[in-house]
Write a protein that holds these residues in place. Structure first.
Motif, PDB file in Angstrom:
ATOM      1  N   ARG A 456       0.717  -1.534   0.289  1.00 43.86           N
ATOM      2  CA  ARG A 456       0.280   0.390  -0.202  1.00 43.86           C
ATOM      3  C   ARG A 456       0.802   1.188   0.114  1.00 43.86           C
ATOM      4  O   ARG A 456       2.240   1.084   0.646  1.00 43.86           O
ATOM      5  N   VAL A 457       0.491   2.159  -0.004  1.00 44.98           N
ATOM      6  CA  VAL A 457       0.889   3.422  -1.006  1.00 44.98           C
ATOM      7  C   VAL A 457       0.169   4.157   0.278  1.00 44.98           C
ATOM      8  O   VAL A 457      -0.905   4.246   0.259  1.00 44.98           O
ATOM      9  N   GLU A 458       0.728   4.862   1.088  1.00 46.54           N
ATOM     10  CA  GLU A 458       0.320   5.894   2.061  1.00 46.54           C
ATOM     11  C   GLU A 458       0.555   7.332   1.581  1.00 46.54           C
ATOM     12  O   GLU A 458       2.016   7.480   2.108  1.00 46.54           O
ATOM     13  N   THR A 459       0.123   8.779   1.376  1.00 48.91           N
ATOM     14  CA  THR A 459       0.613   9.472   0.749  1.00 48.91           C
ATOM     15  C   THR A 459       0.260  11.022   1.528  1.00 48.91           C
ATOM     16  O   THR A 459      -0.909  10.239   3.092  1.00 48.91           O
ATOM     17  N   ALA A 460       0.198  11.685   1.573  1.00 47.10           N
ATOM     18  CA  ALA A 460      -0.177  12.754   2.784  1.00 47.10           C
ATOM     19  C   ALA A 460      -2.055  12.904   2.025  1.00 47.10           C
ATOM     20  O   ALA A 460      -2.417  13.610   3.050  1.00 47.10           O
ATOM     21  N   GLY A 461      -2.289  12.260   1.292  1.00 51.20           N
ATOM     22  CA  GLY A 461      -3.966  12.336   1.082  1.00 51.20           C
ATOM     23  C   GLY A 461      -4.529  11.857   1.463  1.00 51.20           C
ATOM     24  O   GLY A 461      -5.342  11.308   0.835  1.00 51.20           O
ATOM     25  N   GLY A 462      -4.189  10.446   1.705  1.00 53.60           N
ATOM     26  CA  GLY A 462      -4.690   9.100   2.152  1.00 53.60           C
ATOM     27  C   GLY A 462      -3.970   7.746   1.281  1.00 53.60           C
ATOM     28  O   GLY A 462      -3.241   8.030   0.639  1.00 53.60           O
ATOM     29  N   LEU A 463      -4.897   7.151   1.916  1.00 54.86           N
ATOM     30  CA  LEU A 463      -3.853   5.446   1.337  1.00 54.86           C
ATOM     31  C   LEU A 463      -4.533   5.140  -0.298  1.00 54.86           C
ATOM     32  O   LEU A 463      -6.206   5.440  -1.103  1.00 54.86           O
ATOM     33  N   MET A 464      -3.919   4.559  -1.206  1.00 54.17           N
ATOM     34  CA  MET A 464      -3.898   4.019  -2.032  1.00 54.17           C
ATOM     35  C   MET A 464      -3.309   2.841  -2.030  1.00 54.17           C
ATOM     36  O   MET A 464      -2.305   2.533  -1.597  1.00 54.17           O
ATOM     37  N   THR A 465      -4.018   1.801  -2.859  1.00 54.67           N
ATOM     38  CA  THR A 465      -4.135   0.357  -3.458  1.00 54.67           C
ATOM     39  C   THR A 465      -3.680  -0.099  -4.941  1.00 54.67           C
ATOM     40  O   THR A 465      -3.678   0.488  -5.285  1.00 54.67           O
ATOM     41  N   THR A 466      -3.005  -1.328  -4.854  1.00 57.00           N
ATOM     42  CA  THR A 466      -1.929  -1.104  -6.300  1.00 57.00           C
ATOM     43  C   THR A 466      -3.221  -2.217  -7.370  1.00 57.00           C
ATOM     44  O   THR A 466      -3.322  -1.355  -8.084  1.00 57.00           O
ATOM     45  N   ARG A 478      -1.330   0.872 -25.538  1.00 58.80           N
ATOM     46  CA  ARG A 478       0.177   0.326 -25.407  1.00 58.80           C
ATOM     47  C   ARG A 478       0.730  -0.053 -24.173  1.00 58.80           C
ATOM     48  O   ARG A 478       2.287   0.131 -24.055  1.00 58.80           O
ATOM     49  N   VAL A 479      -0.083   0.043 -23.073  1.00 61.30           N
ATOM     50  CA  VAL A 479       0.511  -0.393 -22.064  1.00 61.30           C
ATOM     51  C   VAL A 479       0.296  -2.160 -21.257  1.00 61.30           C
ATOM     52  O   VAL A 479      -1.267  -2.634 -21.766  1.00 61.30           O
ATOM     53  N   ALA A 480       1.123  -2.062 -20.871  1.00 61.28           N
ATOM     54  CA  ALA A 480       1.424  -4.034 -21.219  1.00 61.28           C
ATOM     55  C   ALA A 480       0.704  -4.288 -19.797  1.00 61.28           C
ATOM     56  O   ALA A 480      -0.310  -5.118 -19.468  1.00 61.28           O
ATOM     57  N   ARG A 481       1.214  -4.210 -18.869  1.00 62.88           N
ATOM     58  CA  ARG A 481       0.925  -3.660 -17.264  1.00 62.88           C
ATOM     59  C   ARG A 481       1.606  -2.671 -16.746  1.00 62.88           C
ATOM     60  O   ARG A 481       2.637  -2.410 -17.102  1.00 62.88           O
ATOM     61  N   THR A 482       1.412  -2.598 -15.653  1.00 62.38           N
ATOM     62  CA  THR A 482       1.414  -0.815 -14.686  1.00 62.38           C
ATOM     63  C   THR A 482       1.905  -1.491 -12.909  1.00 62.38           C
ATOM     64  O   THR A 482       1.450  -3.308 -12.545  1.00 62.38           O
ATOM     65  N   ALA A 483       2.920  -0.650 -12.319  1.00 62.93           N
ATOM     66  CA  ALA A 483       2.642  -1.102 -10.687  1.00 62.93           C
ATOM     67  C   ALA A 483       2.836   0.085 -10.013  1.00 62.93           C
ATOM     68  O   ALA A 483       3.503   0.991 -10.085  1.00 62.93           O
ATOM     69  N   LEU A 484       2.026   0.194  -8.882  1.00 61.11           N
ATOM     70  CA  LEU A 484       1.709   1.467  -8.114  1.00 61.11           C
ATOM     71  C   LEU A 484       3.403   1.008  -7.248  1.00 61.11           C
ATOM     72  O   LEU A 484       3.006  -0.264  -6.669  1.00 61.11           O
ATOM     73  N   VAL A 485       4.074   2.027  -7.127  1.00 58.23           N
ATOM     74  CA  VAL A 485       4.996   2.202  -5.320  1.00 58.23           C
ATOM     75  C   VAL A 485       4.921   3.191  -4.670  1.00 58.23           C
ATOM     76  O   VAL A 485       4.880   4.193  -6.024  1.00 58.23           O
ATOM     77  N   GLY A 486       5.517   3.167  -4.035  1.00 61.79           N
ATOM     78  CA  GLY A 486       5.305   4.692  -2.825  1.00 61.79           C
ATOM     79  C   GLY A 486       6.923   4.830  -2.274  1.00 61.79           C
ATOM     80  O   GLY A 486       7.813   3.571  -2.682  1.00 61.79           O
ATOM     81  N   VAL A 487       7.694   5.952  -2.750  1.00 64.57           N
ATOM     82  CA  VAL A 487       8.874   6.354  -2.784  1.00 64.57           C
ATOM     83  C   VAL A 487       8.800   6.886  -1.488  1.00 64.57           C
ATOM     84  O   VAL A 487       8.133   8.629  -1.311  1.00 64.57           O
ATOM     85  N   GLY A 488       9.808   7.167   0.319  1.00 64.45           N
ATOM     86  CA  GLY A 488       9.390   7.551   1.299  1.00 64.45           C
ATOM     87  C   GLY A 488       8.713   7.362   1.992  1.00 64.45           C
ATOM     88  O   GLY A 488       8.588   5.971   2.387  1.00 64.45           O
ATOM     89  N   ALA A 489       9.201   8.334   3.289  1.00 63.73           N
ATOM     90  CA  ALA A 489       7.879   7.344   4.212  1.00 63.73           C
ATOM     91  C   ALA A 489       6.676   7.200   4.424  1.00 63.73           C
ATOM     92  O   ALA A 489       6.298   8.380   3.886  1.00 63.73           O
TER      93      ALA A 489
END
Length: 567
Positions: A456-466, A478-489
């Motif tokens: 899960r990615v927890e931003t200042a604006g709230g939760l985001m899930t893959t 044109r996209v085969a697949r994507t992946a959500l990741v979080g950078v930072g604390a």
């Protein structure tokens, strides 16, 4: 007194009822057309008789009840004979994916502390070179020709001959020759290591009651009847086939590389033997879907290991007969199946999935108690009802049921983090397994999967899930697949979308694709916080299913790519 229970107990009964029915067909040599001849056949009668002989030979060699025994053998008659022989003995097979990282593999084997090692010559050579189980292994059995005089021990062929002679002598004396330990339900039956897609693989402790419950749940959930013909492209699942009275056709493919399977070889086996059911990972389903050839004999297809992309589901439905079923069960090594959904219902949820609702995984299997608890990263020792959240609220998926395992071998901290004790009566308590997945129940009682809790990615604006973010962008042509990741604390993470383009899309197109993805992001509140889009040449995936994306590695890669950009 605990009742006797052993997954191998069904084998003598089926062998007596249908001794000539093929239990499995294996590729063997190549024909003039380049396809496998499938000239290696093992009937139920042979599987029962030969596994008895191997069990007797292993026992004479010193492999006994409760002994942890590593099995590193390719999908072959020997693999299945060995597994049933070990079950009959009450020994504990240890299964580890041989393709995982070398250091992780050594750690797994060191943790399992096996006393016996059964493997092909290549596995034996690797054991000596890399020092697997040096302190604990005392019994070594080689399957196949012993090509290198670097290890002591026995060969499987010699032990089978010795065991057969011992049983023949017993029969001549009028003694019973069946080999079946009187194991009980709580006795350890096997240690199966997870795929390690979210860290070092953990050894899941399977008790005999877990295996038996799994067979019952699979039979009931999918309506499996004896006599069918199965093409199991994930070898451990083929172990269920004899217990279900099916014939296994072992595919001509590398089971650790399902995305690289040759669909022509799969179709050849399906046609030749009238295969009625197929199990495969989403990566294998993609291979068959892209190939586009009809599958007229299949009555049931099952895909697990990761969510099956909606377009693959739709294509597979078109390739199957109108009355065939395409199931996508939800579960894990620690507990399977948890919930199931059939493709007809799944297709009705596609629009919601591609709009950010997550992936519908259906309704819980009747024997399971599935509940959603609030997102907590700490261990939970005892169950409390006030942890449970209501319908529509995203939380961690938990399950209690007959196939839910209760511990990891030699990993007390992992057990503490994943298991909750629940008191259900004055005298009884059960284990609730934390799936480590996020999800929610909708108003109809269906379970929706939103991604791994650790991803899960927890931003200042709230939760985001893959699984709520990625399907939105995966619709791009044109996209085969994507992946959500979080950078930072966590709590202040910057969401980053890593993108794999479809084969054949030129590098020059990336600028245009990126701009289109940015516009797509701005149209949806779930994705409007994404400002960083990075093209990746090929996502790291798990060795077992070739479908679970290694987001931890991607997050490190994204962090390096954005160094100096993020503050």
């Amino acid at each position: 007194m605990t009742a006797t229970a052993n997954i191998a107990a069904v084998l003598p009964r089926i062998a007596a009822e249908r001794p000539e029915q093929p239990a499995m067909r294996c590729p063997g040599g190549k024909g003039t057309d380049g396809f496998a001849r499938y000239d290696v056949v093992l009937t139920y009668g042979e599987l029962d008789r030969r596994s008895d002989a191997i069990a007797a030979g292993l026992q004479a060699y010193g492999i006994r009840r409760g002994m942890r025994t590593v099995v590193m053998v390719r999908p072959s008659p020997e693999f299945f004979l060995l597994m049933f022989a070990l079950f009959k003995l009450g020994a504990v097979p240890v299964l580890v994916d041989p393709g995982i990282d070398r250091s992780a593999l050594k750690q797994c084997l060191d943790e399992a502390a096996p006393e016996a090692f059964i493997g092909i010559p290549l596995a034996q050579f690797a054991r000596r070179v890399f020092g697997w189980g040096l302190k604990t292994i005392r019994r070594v059995v080689t399957v196949g020709t012993r090509a290198w005089p670097l290890w002591a021990g026995e060969t499987l062929a010699r032990l089978e001959r010795k065991g057969a002679a011992l049983l023949a002598a017993k029969a001549a004396r009028g003694e019973a020759t069946a080999m079946l330990a009187d194991t009980h339900g709580d006795e350890v039956a096997g240690i199966l290591f997870t795929s390690g897609s979210t860290g070092v693989p953990k050894g899941v402790v399977y008790r005999h009651r877990h295996f038996i419950a799994q067979i019952d749940l699979l039979r009931d959930a999918f309506g499996i009847a004896p006599g069918g013909v199965d093409l199991p492209t994930f070898p451990p699942f083929a172990l269920f086939d004899p217990a279900l009275g099916l014939t296994s056709v072992i595919p001509d493919m590398d089971p650790t590389r399902p995305a690289k399977a040759d669909p022509r070889k799969l179709h050849d086996a399906i046609r030749r033997f009238g295969v009625t059911q197929l199990f495969g990972s989403p990566a294998l389903m993609r291979v068959l879907a892209d190939h586009g050839e009809a599958l007229p004999t299949l009555q049931r297809v099952t895909s697990a290991g990761a969510p099956v992309p909606p377009d693959v589901v739709s294509t597979m439905r078109r390739l199957l007969p109108p009355d065939a079923q395409f199931w996508t069960p939800y579960g894990a090594t620690e507990c399977l199946p948890v919930a199931v959904i059939e493709a007809r219902e799944l297709e009705t949820t596609r629009e919601a999935t591609e709009a950010g609702a997550g992936t519908c995984v259906g309704r819980p299997v009747a024997a399971n108690t599935v509940r959603i608890i609030r997102i907590l990263d700490d261990a939970i020792s005892f169950w409390r009802d006030d942890y449970v959240v209501g319908p529509g609220v995203i939380g961690e998926i938990t399950v209690a049921g007959p196939s839910a395992t209760d511990e990891y071998f030699a990993r007390p901290e992992a057990t503490r983090m994943a298991k909750i004790r629940e008191r259900i009566s004055a005298r009884e308590e059960r284990i609730v397994h934390r799936m480590g997945d996020l999800g929610y129940f909708d108003a109809e009682g269906r379970l929706w999967f939103c991604g791994r809790k650790g991803h899960r990615v927890e931003t200042a604006g709230g939760l985001m899930t893959t699984e709520q973010v990625e399907p939105i962008f995966n619709t791009h042509r044109r996209v085969a697949r994507t992946a959500l990741v979080g950078v930072g604390a966590r709590g202040m993470q910057a969401p980053v979308l890593c993108v794999e383009l479809k084969s054949g899309v030129p590098d020059s197109e990336w600028v245009h694709v990126q701009a289109e993805l940015e516009r797509m992001a701005m149209r949806d509140p779930k994705t409007a916080r994404i400002h960083h889009f990075l093209r990746h040449p090929g996502f790291p995936v798990d060795i077992r299913h070739n479908a679970k994306i290694g987001r931890e590695k991607l997050a490190e890669w994204a962090k390096a790519q954005l160094r100096g950009v993020l503050h």
